[in-house]
Scaffold this motif. Sequence first.
Motif, PDB file in Angstrom:
ATOM      1  N   SER A  52       0.401  -1.037  -0.223  1.00 52.58           N
ATOM      2  CA  SER A  52       0.322  -0.331  -0.006  1.00 52.58           C
ATOM      3  C   SER A  52       0.681   1.489  -0.071  1.00 52.58           C
ATOM      4  O   SER A  52       0.338   2.195   0.247  1.00 52.58           O
ATOM      5  CB  SER A  52      -0.521  -0.044   0.981  1.00 52.58           C
TER       6      SER A  52
ATOM      7  N   ARG B 239      -7.362  -0.327  -0.350  1.00 51.66           N
ATOM      8  CA  ARG B 239      -5.998  -0.525   0.695  1.00 51.66           C
ATOM      9  C   ARG B 239      -5.498   0.322   0.945  1.00 51.66           C
ATOM     10  O   ARG B 239      -4.639   0.501   1.186  1.00 51.66           O
ATOM     11  CB  ARG B 239      -5.235  -1.279  -0.854  1.00 51.66           C
TER      12      ARG B 239
ATOM     13  N   ASN C 270      -7.212  -0.078  -6.087  1.00 48.71           N
ATOM     14  CA  ASN C 270      -7.548  -0.454  -4.589  1.00 48.71           C
ATOM     15  C   ASN C 270      -7.883   0.530  -3.984  1.00 48.71           C
ATOM     16  O   ASN C 270      -7.151   0.391  -2.886  1.00 48.71           O
ATOM     17  CB  ASN C 270      -5.817  -1.499  -4.404  1.00 48.71           C
TER      18      ASN C 270
END
Length: 240
Positions: A89, A236, A233
Amino acid sequence: MNPVIRPMKFSKIIILAIVLFVPGFLYLLMENLGRHEYVKLPIYGQKSLSGEMRRVMGREVPDTLYHQLKPLQLTNWDGRPVSWMQSDSIISVAHLIYNADSAFSDIALDYMDRLATKFASKTSVHLYSITVDPNDNVAVLQKMANRFGDLERRKWHIVGNPSIDMLQYAREQMLLNASRDTKDSTKFLIDDQIILIDGKHRIRGFYPLSQHTELKRLEDEIKLQLVEEVRDNPMRVEKS
């Protein structure tokens, strides 16, 4: 009168239908054809096919494996361990340095100081200044860090690991030129490049420190990569 009135009524119906249905049709068209059309940065390094297929926009396409940097355990300037390339991340901005270099390394650190301040509010952007000199222990790294204020808040790591051949790692993983100076073994020949690495540990850009326009491009492309990470994402990145 009737032959005149009927065409007028028919024309009004046509106009009304256009007003009601065309905007909706255009919206659906844009949703289906244009929603994936956005700028993405290139991915550097060797590529290969995994032998599997994946579905993209309703089509089966070969799955591609990209060059990904291998994880390392490094030590930060304050003695804390740093897990390099182990988070999915984090957008990483990295470059090579060594303490005995009073030219490029000092200039690179000064620029990273400004960059760290600019992106301090972006929790998923981390900066790494990595020494290639095994003699740069924690005390030396701390001396380098003392020139600057509050590195931790700005997510800027000045790191090293004397047990790892960082020159080899830089060449094979970071795709940077790095070697000992054959004329003076206490010196190193390192690229003046800063690299941008995405959350999947793939290199997305190289930026020469000596070119102001390239540094401006780096700052713009960090923002562009942040957008890509959120699109791909969102949950995330939100948790990072």
